[in-house]
Motif scaffolding. Structure first.
Motif, mmCIF file in Angstrom:
data_model
loop_
_atom_site.group_PDB
_atom_site.id
_atom_site.type_symbol
_atom_site.label_atom_id
_atom_site.label_comp_id
_atom_site.label_asym_id
_atom_site.label_seq_id
_atom_site.Cartn_x
_atom_site.Cartn_y
_atom_site.Cartn_z
ATOM 1 N N ALA A 171 53.585 31.350 41.266
ATOM 2 C CA ALA A 171 52.658 31.768 40.209
ATOM 3 C C ALA A 171 51.209 31.509 40.616
ATOM 4 O O ALA A 171 50.322 32.343 40.401
ATOM 5 C CB ALA A 171 52.985 31.038 38.911
ATOM 6 N N LEU A 172 50.956 30.354 41.229
ATOM 7 C CA LEU A 172 49.595 30.029 41.673
ATOM 8 C C LEU A 172 49.157 30.957 42.806
ATOM 9 O O LEU A 172 47.981 31.343 42.887
ATOM 10 C CB LEU A 172 49.532 28.568 42.110
ATOM 11 C CG LEU A 172 49.709 27.540 40.981
ATOM 12 C CD1 LEU A 172 49.776 26.129 41.556
ATOM 13 C CD2 LEU A 172 48.569 27.648 39.968
ATOM 14 N N HIS A 174 50.095 34.077 43.193
ATOM 15 C CA HIS A 174 49.743 35.352 42.572
ATOM 16 C C HIS A 174 48.368 35.280 41.909
ATOM 17 O O HIS A 174 47.606 36.250 41.949
ATOM 18 C CB HIS A 174 50.801 35.740 41.528
ATOM 19 C CG HIS A 174 52.003 36.405 42.123
ATOM 20 N ND1 HIS A 174 52.020 37.739 42.467
ATOM 21 C CD2 HIS A 174 53.224 35.904 42.452
ATOM 22 C CE1 HIS A 174 53.204 38.051 42.973
ATOM 23 N NE2 HIS A 174 53.951 36.952 42.973
ATOM 24 N N HIS A 175 48.054 34.143 41.315
ATOM 25 C CA HIS A 175 46.794 34.032 40.574
ATOM 26 C C HIS A 175 45.585 33.874 41.500
ATOM 27 O O HIS A 175 44.571 34.550 41.325
ATOM 28 C CB HIS A 175 46.874 32.848 39.617
ATOM 29 C CG HIS A 175 45.738 32.774 38.649
ATOM 30 N ND1 HIS A 175 45.576 33.677 37.622
ATOM 31 C CD2 HIS A 175 44.684 31.920 38.563
ATOM 32 C CE1 HIS A 175 44.485 33.373 36.935
ATOM 33 N NE2 HIS A 175 43.929 32.317 37.484
ATOM 34 N N ARG A 179 45.608 37.572 43.224
ATOM 35 C CA ARG A 179 44.738 37.909 42.085
ATOM 36 C C ARG A 179 45.304 39.034 41.218
ATOM 37 O O ARG A 179 44.608 39.987 40.882
ATOM 38 C CB ARG A 179 43.329 38.252 42.580
ATOM 39 C CG ARG A 179 42.606 37.059 43.185
ATOM 40 C CD ARG A 179 41.211 37.426 43.621
ATOM 41 N NE ARG A 179 40.526 36.238 44.155
ATOM 42 C CZ ARG A 179 39.750 35.432 43.432
ATOM 43 N NH1 ARG A 179 39.557 35.673 42.151
ATOM 44 N NH2 ARG A 179 39.167 34.383 43.997
ATOM 45 N N ASP A 180 46.585 38.885 40.860
ATOM 46 C CA ASP A 180 47.175 39.826 39.917
ATOM 47 C C ASP A 180 47.439 39.103 38.590
ATOM 48 O O ASP A 180 46.944 37.994 38.377
ATOM 49 C CB ASP A 180 48.438 40.476 40.494
ATOM 50 C CG ASP A 180 49.482 39.440 40.919
ATOM 51 O OD1 ASP A 180 49.528 38.350 40.298
ATOM 52 O OD2 ASP A 180 50.250 39.714 41.851
ATOM 53 N N THR A 181 48.204 39.713 37.701
ATOM 54 C CA THR A 181 48.375 39.169 36.343
ATOM 55 C C THR A 181 49.706 38.445 36.140
ATOM 56 O O THR A 181 50.094 38.189 34.999
ATOM 57 C CB THR A 181 48.267 40.302 35.312
ATOM 58 O OG1 THR A 181 49.288 41.281 35.583
ATOM 59 C CG2 THR A 181 46.898 40.949 35.361
ATOM 60 N N LEU A 183 50.616 35.355 36.580
ATOM 61 C CA LEU A 183 50.473 34.083 35.869
ATOM 62 C C LEU A 183 49.866 34.283 34.484
ATOM 63 O O LEU A 183 50.358 33.724 33.495
ATOM 64 C CB LEU A 183 49.616 33.113 36.687
ATOM 65 C CG LEU A 183 49.277 31.774 36.009
ATOM 66 C CD1 LEU A 183 50.546 30.993 35.686
ATOM 67 C CD2 LEU A 183 48.357 30.939 36.890
ATOM 68 N N THR A 184 48.814 35.066 34.386
ATOM 69 C CA THR A 184 48.096 35.185 33.112
ATOM 70 C C THR A 184 48.948 35.811 32.013
ATOM 71 O O THR A 184 48.715 35.560 30.830
ATOM 72 C CB THR A 184 46.809 36.016 33.279
ATOM 73 O OG1 THR A 184 47.141 37.303 33.832
ATOM 74 C CG2 THR A 184 45.835 35.314 34.211
ATOM 75 N N ARG A 201 42.551 43.971 36.398
ATOM 76 C CA ARG A 201 43.209 43.673 37.668
ATOM 77 C C ARG A 201 42.116 43.403 38.684
ATOM 78 O O ARG A 201 41.058 44.019 38.677
ATOM 79 C CB ARG A 201 44.076 44.851 38.111
ATOM 80 C CG ARG A 201 45.222 45.142 37.158
ATOM 81 C CD ARG A 201 46.071 46.280 37.690
ATOM 82 N NE ARG A 201 46.746 45.881 38.908
ATOM 83 C CZ ARG A 201 47.891 45.226 38.934
ATOM 84 N NH1 ARG A 201 48.485 44.872 37.832
ATOM 85 N NH2 ARG A 201 48.465 44.906 40.081
ATOM 86 N N ARG A 208 36.072 36.204 39.117
ATOM 87 C CA ARG A 208 36.451 36.376 37.734
ATOM 88 C C ARG A 208 35.313 35.977 36.848
ATOM 89 O O ARG A 208 35.420 35.848 35.673
ATOM 90 C CB ARG A 208 37.702 35.553 37.443
ATOM 91 C CG ARG A 208 38.884 36.059 38.265
ATOM 92 C CD ARG A 208 40.111 35.205 38.057
ATOM 93 N NE ARG A 208 41.156 35.699 38.906
ATOM 94 C CZ ARG A 208 42.237 36.323 38.480
ATOM 95 N NH1 ARG A 208 42.422 36.560 37.217
ATOM 96 N NH2 ARG A 208 43.151 36.735 39.316
#
Length: 208
Positions: A171-172, A174-175, A179-181, A183-184, A201, A208
């Motif tokens: 998850a980290l 990806h975040h 830099r996708d969604t 985790l968020t 995105r 950010r």
């Protein structure tokens, strides 16, 4: 768990709440498990921690039943199109493994308590008496069964620690890296949301 997917970008509030309640419960169980095996055996502190550990464990079992039921009835947001098929498969298998352990850990804990030679009653949060499981004599002696369940529970601890660590690391990644969604979409949203506005995105190198 995957399988049912949709075009929405976030999990709903119920799924998010159940997810983070489960996370908090699992972390507290791991902390209690480490502490209660380190304090003096037979002490009042150890007894209190064992009772609380059992209470939270049964709570995890109930939360997992609710999570699975909610998940089967509500579509999950689709994984990013940029994820390779093998990575999507790994994510799916990881979720299956976590669900399996979220059932197996409370059940093996319940079973080892039920076959313990000490026969200590379980009272959930000091308020609700909780029954022991009943095993037919054909399965063998309680002592032999207890040893098996203790071993299974111990192995399960390390399996869930490993899977949770991999899950969190993915998850980290990806975040912060991709830099996708991913985790968020599972993070609580604070403040009013604007209908019809999709989550942004990000491409590599954008802030950010």
């Amino acid at each position: 768990m995957s399988g049912m997917v949709s075009t929405k970008t976030r999990y709903d509030a119920v799924a998010i709440a159940l997810h983070w309640l489960t996370v908090l419960a699992i972390l507290s169980l791991l902390a209690m498990g480490w502490i209660m095996t380190s304090v003096p055996p037979g002490s009042a502190t150890q007894f209190m921690l064992f009772q609380l550990h059992k209470s939270v464990g049964i709570t995890v079992l109930a939360l997992t039943v609710l999570r699975l039921g909610w998940r089967l009835a509500h579509k999950a947001p689709a994984l990013p199109d940029t994820m390779p098929p093998l990575e999507k498969l790994a994510a799916h298998l990881g979720h299956v493994g976590l669900y399996f352990l979220l059932f197996a850990m409370p059940l093996t804990g319940w079973a080892l308590v039920s076959t313990s030679p000490f026969n200590i009653p379980t009272v959930l949060y000091g308020l609700v008496p909780f029954p022991h499981l009943v095993f037919p004599a054909a399965l063998g002696s309680k002592a032999a069964l207890n040893a098996d369940f203790v071993n299974a529970h111990f192995i399960g601890v390390w399996l869930i620690v490993g899977l949770v660590a991999v899950h969190a690391a993915a998850a980290l990644r990806h975040h912060f890296v991709l830099r996708d969604t991913v985790l968020t979409r599972m993070l609580p949203r604070f403040g009013p949301s604007r209908p019809g506005v999709a989550e942004p995105r990000f491409r590599h190198g954008e802030s950010r």
